[in-house]
Design a protein around this motif. Structure first.
Motif, PDB file in Angstrom:
ATOM      1  N   ALA A   3       0.833  -1.207   0.000  1.00  0.00           N
ATOM      2  CA  ALA A   3       0.000   0.000   0.000  1.00  0.00           C
ATOM      3  C   ALA A   3       0.866   1.255   0.000  1.00  0.00           C
ATOM      4  CB  ALA A   3      -0.929  -0.008   1.213  1.00  0.00           C
ATOM      5  N   THR A   4       1.987   1.212   0.713  1.00  0.00           N
ATOM      6  CA  THR A   4       2.912   2.347   0.728  1.00  0.00           C
ATOM      7  C   THR A   4       3.511   2.572  -0.648  1.00  0.00           C
ATOM      8  OG1 THR A   4       3.411   2.020   3.061  1.00  0.00           O
ATOM      9  CG2 THR A   4       5.022   3.270   1.769  1.00  0.00           C
ATOM     10  N   ALA A   6       2.164   1.910  -3.504  1.00  0.00           N
ATOM     11  CA  ALA A   6       1.125   2.532  -4.333  1.00  0.00           C
ATOM     12  C   ALA A   6       0.961   4.008  -3.973  1.00  0.00           C
ATOM     13  CB  ALA A   6      -0.198   1.795  -4.165  1.00  0.00           C
ATOM     14  N   LYS A   7       0.956   4.311  -2.687  1.00  0.00           N
ATOM     15  CA  LYS A   7       0.802   5.687  -2.229  1.00  0.00           C
ATOM     16  C   LYS A   7       1.949   6.574  -2.724  1.00  0.00           C
ATOM     17  CE  LYS A   7       0.242   8.380   2.004  1.00  0.00           C
ATOM     18  NZ  LYS A   7       0.166   8.334   3.466  1.00  0.00           N
ATOM     19  N   LEU A   8       3.155   6.001  -2.806  1.00  0.00           N
ATOM     20  CA  LEU A   8       4.328   6.746  -3.275  1.00  0.00           C
ATOM     21  C   LEU A   8       4.424   6.789  -4.797  1.00  0.00           C
ATOM     22  CD1 LEU A   8       6.938   5.460  -0.689  1.00  0.00           C
ATOM     23  CD2 LEU A   8       5.849   7.720  -0.766  1.00  0.00           C
ATOM     24  N   ASP A   9       3.422   6.238  -5.467  1.00  0.00           N
ATOM     25  CA  ASP A   9       3.339   6.239  -6.928  1.00  0.00           C
ATOM     26  C   ASP A   9       4.511   5.494  -7.565  1.00  0.00           C
ATOM     27  OD1 ASP A   9       1.920   6.783  -9.244  1.00  0.00           O
ATOM     28  OD2 ASP A   9       2.977   8.665  -9.603  1.00  0.00           O
ATOM     29  N   ALA A  27      -0.658  -3.784  -2.693  1.00  0.00           N
ATOM     30  CA  ALA A  27      -0.268  -2.818  -3.720  1.00  0.00           C
ATOM     31  C   ALA A  27      -1.335  -2.734  -4.806  1.00  0.00           C
ATOM     32  CB  ALA A  27       1.083  -3.197  -4.324  1.00  0.00           C
ATOM     33  N   ALA A  30      -4.439  -0.990  -3.733  1.00  0.00           N
ATOM     34  CA  ALA A  30      -4.237   0.459  -3.607  1.00  0.00           C
ATOM     35  C   ALA A  30      -3.982   1.124  -4.962  1.00  0.00           C
ATOM     36  CB  ALA A  30      -3.087   0.743  -2.653  1.00  0.00           C
ATOM     37  N   ALA A  32      -1.649   0.120  -7.492  1.00  0.00           N
ATOM     38  CA  ALA A  32      -0.337  -0.017  -8.127  1.00  0.00           C
ATOM     39  C   ALA A  32      -0.377  -1.089  -9.208  1.00  0.00           C
ATOM     40  CB  ALA A  32       0.722  -0.374  -7.089  1.00  0.00           C
TER      41      ALA A  32
END
Length: 90
Positions: A3-4, A6-9, A27, A30, A32
């Motif tokens: 998930a992190t 994905a959040k960080l693109d 991922a 979220a 990714a």
């Protein structure tokens, strides 16, 4: 971790082995783009196909998974070098 990423693109998450499935699932959930590899050799081929000039690769692994060595291998194959302490240099 997934998930992190994905959040960080992060552009692509390559999850290696069954143990990485929770990361891959998080991922993907979220948003990714996720590629799954069954082992380090498949991940090696996959990363080389995905890699473009200027890309940055982050290897997150457990001590025994072998992905640290995959990072070393790809660094050397792409013209980088390894220092005596094991760190890589582009």
């Amino acid at each position: 971790m997934g998930a992190t990423a994905a959040k960080l693109d992060i552009g692509v998450v390559v999850a290696v082995g069954a143990g990485a499935e929770p990361i891959a699932a998080a991922a993907q959930a979220a948003g990714a783009h996720v590629q799954r590899a069954t082992d380090v050799e498949e991940a090696h081929r996959m990363v080389l196909q995905l890699l473009a000039p200027g890309d940055v690769i982050l290897f997150k692994s457990s001590r025994d998974s072998g992905l640290r060595y995959l990072g070393d291998r790809i660094t050397v194959e792409q013209g980088g070098s390894l220092s005596e302490d094991g760190s890589t240099h582009a």
